[in-house]
Design a protein around this motif. Sequence first.
Motif, PDB file in Angstrom:
ATOM      1  N   UNK A 393      68.363 -19.958  54.396  1.00  0.00           N
ATOM      2  CA  UNK A 393      67.813 -20.929  55.273  1.00  0.00           C
ATOM      3  C   UNK A 393      68.296 -20.446  56.971  1.00  0.00           C
ATOM      4  N   UNK A 394      69.355 -20.265  56.986  1.00  0.00           N
ATOM      5  CA  UNK A 394      69.870 -19.703  58.398  1.00  0.00           C
ATOM      6  C   UNK A 394      69.149 -18.283  58.835  1.00  0.00           C
ATOM      7  N   UNK A 395      68.910 -17.358  57.984  1.00  0.00           N
ATOM      8  CA  UNK A 395      68.311 -16.158  58.534  1.00  0.00           C
ATOM      9  C   UNK A 395      66.939 -16.468  58.575  1.00  0.00           C
ATOM     10  N   UNK A 396      66.293 -17.081  57.916  1.00  0.00           N
ATOM     11  CA  UNK A 396      65.179 -17.387  58.054  1.00  0.00           C
ATOM     12  C   UNK A 396      64.700 -18.369  59.442  1.00  0.00           C
ATOM     13  N   UNK A 397      65.517 -18.977  59.788  1.00  0.00           N
ATOM     14  CA  UNK A 397      65.407 -19.930  60.913  1.00  0.00           C
ATOM     15  C   UNK A 397      65.534 -18.935  62.169  1.00  0.00           C
ATOM     16  N   UNK A 398      66.397 -17.962  61.994  1.00  0.00           N
ATOM     17  CA  UNK A 398      66.757 -17.084  63.064  1.00  0.00           C
ATOM     18  C   UNK A 398      65.754 -16.079  63.401  1.00  0.00           C
ATOM     19  N   UNK A 399      64.901 -15.636  62.233  1.00  0.00           N
ATOM     20  CA  UNK A 399      63.779 -14.688  62.155  1.00  0.00           C
ATOM     21  C   UNK A 399      62.786 -15.473  62.753  1.00  0.00           C
ATOM     22  N   UNK A 400      62.475 -16.806  62.608  1.00  0.00           N
ATOM     23  CA  UNK A 400      61.464 -17.507  63.257  1.00  0.00           C
ATOM     24  C   UNK A 400      61.657 -17.696  64.868  1.00  0.00           C
ATOM     25  N   UNK A 401      62.898 -17.862  64.993  1.00  0.00           N
ATOM     26  CA  UNK A 401      63.093 -17.930  66.625  1.00  0.00           C
ATOM     27  C   UNK A 401      62.988 -16.852  67.195  1.00  0.00           C
ATOM     28  N   UNK A 402      63.357 -15.785  66.506  1.00  0.00           N
ATOM     29  CA  UNK A 402      63.260 -14.291  67.232  1.00  0.00           C
ATOM     30  C   UNK A 402      61.754 -13.893  67.606  1.00  0.00           C
ATOM     31  N   UNK A 403      60.923 -14.372  66.949  1.00  0.00           N
ATOM     32  CA  UNK A 403      59.420 -14.224  66.872  1.00  0.00           C
ATOM     33  C   UNK A 403      58.577 -15.239  67.919  1.00  0.00           C
ATOM     34  N   UNK A 404      59.627 -16.225  68.610  1.00  0.00           N
ATOM     35  CA  UNK A 404      58.811 -17.203  69.463  1.00  0.00           C
ATOM     36  C   UNK A 404      58.669 -16.580  70.785  1.00  0.00           C
ATOM     37  N   UNK A 405      57.449 -16.619  71.145  1.00  0.00           N
ATOM     38  CA  UNK A 405      56.767 -16.261  72.498  1.00  0.00           C
ATOM     39  C   UNK A 405      57.518 -16.719  73.630  1.00  0.00           C
ATOM     40  N   UNK A 406      57.480 -15.688  74.716  1.00  0.00           N
ATOM     41  CA  UNK A 406      58.151 -16.142  75.825  1.00  0.00           C
ATOM     42  C   UNK A 406      57.621 -17.558  76.676  1.00  0.00           C
ATOM     43  N   UNK A 407      56.396 -17.766  76.260  1.00  0.00           N
ATOM     44  CA  UNK A 407      55.860 -19.157  76.810  1.00  0.00           C
ATOM     45  C   UNK A 407      56.255 -20.494  76.025  1.00  0.00           C
ATOM     46  N   UNK A 408      56.748 -20.211  74.765  1.00  0.00           N
ATOM     47  CA  UNK A 408      57.440 -21.362  74.135  1.00  0.00           C
ATOM     48  C   UNK A 408      56.603 -21.415  72.689  1.00  0.00           C
ATOM     49  N   UNK A 409      55.519 -20.645  72.422  1.00  0.00           N
ATOM     50  CA  UNK A 409      54.843 -20.870  71.233  1.00  0.00           C
ATOM     51  C   UNK A 409      55.151 -19.923  70.111  1.00  0.00           C
ATOM     52  N   UNK A 410      54.363 -20.175  68.974  1.00  0.00           N
ATOM     53  CA  UNK A 410      54.244 -19.087  67.948  1.00  0.00           C
ATOM     54  C   UNK A 410      52.898 -18.782  67.433  1.00  0.00           C
ATOM     55  N   UNK A 411      52.549 -17.725  66.960  1.00  0.00           N
ATOM     56  CA  UNK A 411      51.408 -17.307  66.712  1.00  0.00           C
ATOM     57  C   UNK A 411      51.480 -16.908  65.206  1.00  0.00           C
ATOM     58  N   UNK A 412      50.443 -16.746  64.520  1.00  0.00           N
ATOM     59  CA  UNK A 412      50.430 -16.632  63.035  1.00  0.00           C
ATOM     60  C   UNK A 412      49.133 -15.791  62.436  1.00  0.00           C
ATOM     61  N   UNK A 413      48.939 -15.151  61.441  1.00  0.00           N
ATOM     62  CA  UNK A 413      48.073 -14.350  60.896  1.00  0.00           C
ATOM     63  C   UNK A 413      47.062 -15.369  60.156  1.00  0.00           C
ATOM     64  N   UNK A 414      47.589 -16.488  59.806  1.00  0.00           N
ATOM     65  CA  UNK A 414      46.658 -17.254  58.917  1.00  0.00           C
ATOM     66  C   UNK A 414      45.781 -18.348  59.665  1.00  0.00           C
ATOM     67  N   UNK A 415      46.142 -18.403  61.064  1.00  0.00           N
ATOM     68  CA  UNK A 415      45.186 -19.380  61.695  1.00  0.00           C
ATOM     69  C   UNK A 415      45.120 -18.788  63.239  1.00  0.00           C
ATOM     70  N   UNK A 416      44.052 -19.117  63.795  1.00  0.00           N
ATOM     71  CA  UNK A 416      43.687 -18.520  65.183  1.00  0.00           C
ATOM     72  C   UNK A 416      44.488 -19.426  66.189  1.00  0.00           C
ATOM     73  N   UNK A 417      44.727 -20.580  65.996  1.00  0.00           N
ATOM     74  CA  UNK A 417      45.453 -21.605  67.005  1.00  0.00           C
ATOM     75  C   UNK A 417      46.926 -21.298  66.877  1.00  0.00           C
ATOM     76  N   UNK A 418      47.653 -20.926  68.092  1.00  0.00           N
ATOM     77  CA  UNK A 418      49.027 -21.071  68.058  1.00  0.00           C
ATOM     78  C   UNK A 418      49.741 -22.386  67.804  1.00  0.00           C
ATOM     79  N   UNK A 419      48.891 -23.489  68.065  1.00  0.00           N
ATOM     80  CA  UNK A 419      49.373 -24.896  67.955  1.00  0.00           C
ATOM     81  C   UNK A 419      49.644 -25.209  66.324  1.00  0.00           C
TER      82      UNK A 419
END
Length: 542
Positions: A393-419
Amino acid sequence: MNEYQHHRTGTALATALVEHHPEDATQVGAAERLISAVDADPWGSVRPSLYETARVLSTAPWLPGGQTRVDHLLREQADDGSWGDGPAPYRLLPTLSAVEAVLAVLQREPGAGGATHRLAAAAARGLAALADLPSAGPWPDTAAAEILVPSLVAAVNERLDRPPVADLPHLGPWHRGSRPAVPGGYHAAAPEAVAGKCRAAGGVPLKLHHTFEGVARHIPDTLLPEADGLLGSSPAATAAWAASAPHSPQRQRAVDELAAVAHRYGGLFPEAAPITVFERLWVAAALARTGLPPAGVPTLRRWVDRIYDTEGVRGTPGLMVDADDTAMAVLVAALVDRPRDPAPLAMFDNGRHYDCYIGEDTGSLSANAHALQSLHAYLRHHPEEAETHRLVMGRVADWIIEHQQPQGHWTDKWHASPYYATERCVTALAPLRGLRRRRAIEAAAAWVLATQHDDGSWGIWGGTAEETAYAVKILLCTSGTAHNRALDRAEAFLRATAGTPGHRHPALWHDKTLYAPEAMIQAEVVAARRLLRTRHETEYLP
């Protein structure tokens, strides 16, 4: 109050809210009706796909309903000559698919008169629209675009080079040698390269079944995969497979399944069928987090009892088992007090994060967020296992945080919207402790506040109820006066949208092209509206 706190209030709070606020009674009723509708639908609520419909029209002319599909393509062509949903980059693949299908019809049925002229004019406008698209993207990360796009460019050019299409004056400059090129960012040799790997391995891996049409022309008949019904749950892949498969009971089953899907969709085809596992898990997760109406609990428990599998869960028949659906099954089971062992997730653990499926090329943030959510929900029932899951859980959480965009959001390949991706990541991080995680959530909330539209909505291509629902859930994980003002405006927008006759949710989800899983979207909107009401609970609870 975060979503898990909402869930812990359970049906007692839901009942109290119904008694003291009529609007929440409306939302409870909407949730109950949605659960019943999903339970009664053996296919899943998703609109037909222009891409898939065009592929079947091209490769399965023997399937009844061809004229319905032709009429649909002609009717759906946009004023600029393109086909599809979303901005220009998303229109590349559906436009290629439609142009190739129209040319295929012209080649099979050259005829004369108005029909030929109309088809040729549609193809010419589609070819012109392709020429007007950006020459080098950036292109969306949709399923197998790297093989589907060059494969269709080659197929279009082959059609243009062969009579009678090559001789049609109605095609304008396209009958005199002008040809679409493979756009920058894609490679003409990709389909053959992938097929070469299949030939070397002696078969087509399950990973490629859903998009088999992209390599079908390069696969010898002796290496055709086995299909039990639809190949990879895809009408396009199945039609391409059936075009080469010898007559057999297996092929007949596939043809019968194509006919059944066509009947369900009025002669047209979705990108996958059925989507009931995928749909039920996402609907259940959205609604269960808000405190389910009592009438819905037995149904969701029955769903999870049928769906959870110790070998992993697949979203639709014919696809690979994947971490996303497996995690959601574990999550829903925990939310409806039917906890199931998260052990099947271990097969997707690559030591850093979870692969969405075995052989994945690019990681999915939303799938990892779902896995993190599922582990946290499971541990609420089995806190004695916390040490077992703490490290992953700790390393998955860290991996998620590392991929946060500078503006504060995340993007993903399964959805067009960063929301969508941002809400999934924030929800996964919200129950966890640590300054870094709290700052990530605060940055996401700040981004949400900064991107609200004037009408109270959120959305990347204009405000939508779906994206507004995700934004609401993000803000509810934090607090502040600005949050309350934004949430009040969002609540008004969602209320107004819900009253709009004939409202259709736009297509924002990624498969081969954009699609809109209607029931899943509606579940998110209903859940957000209920959460907005529960934030006012002190105003009307005794």
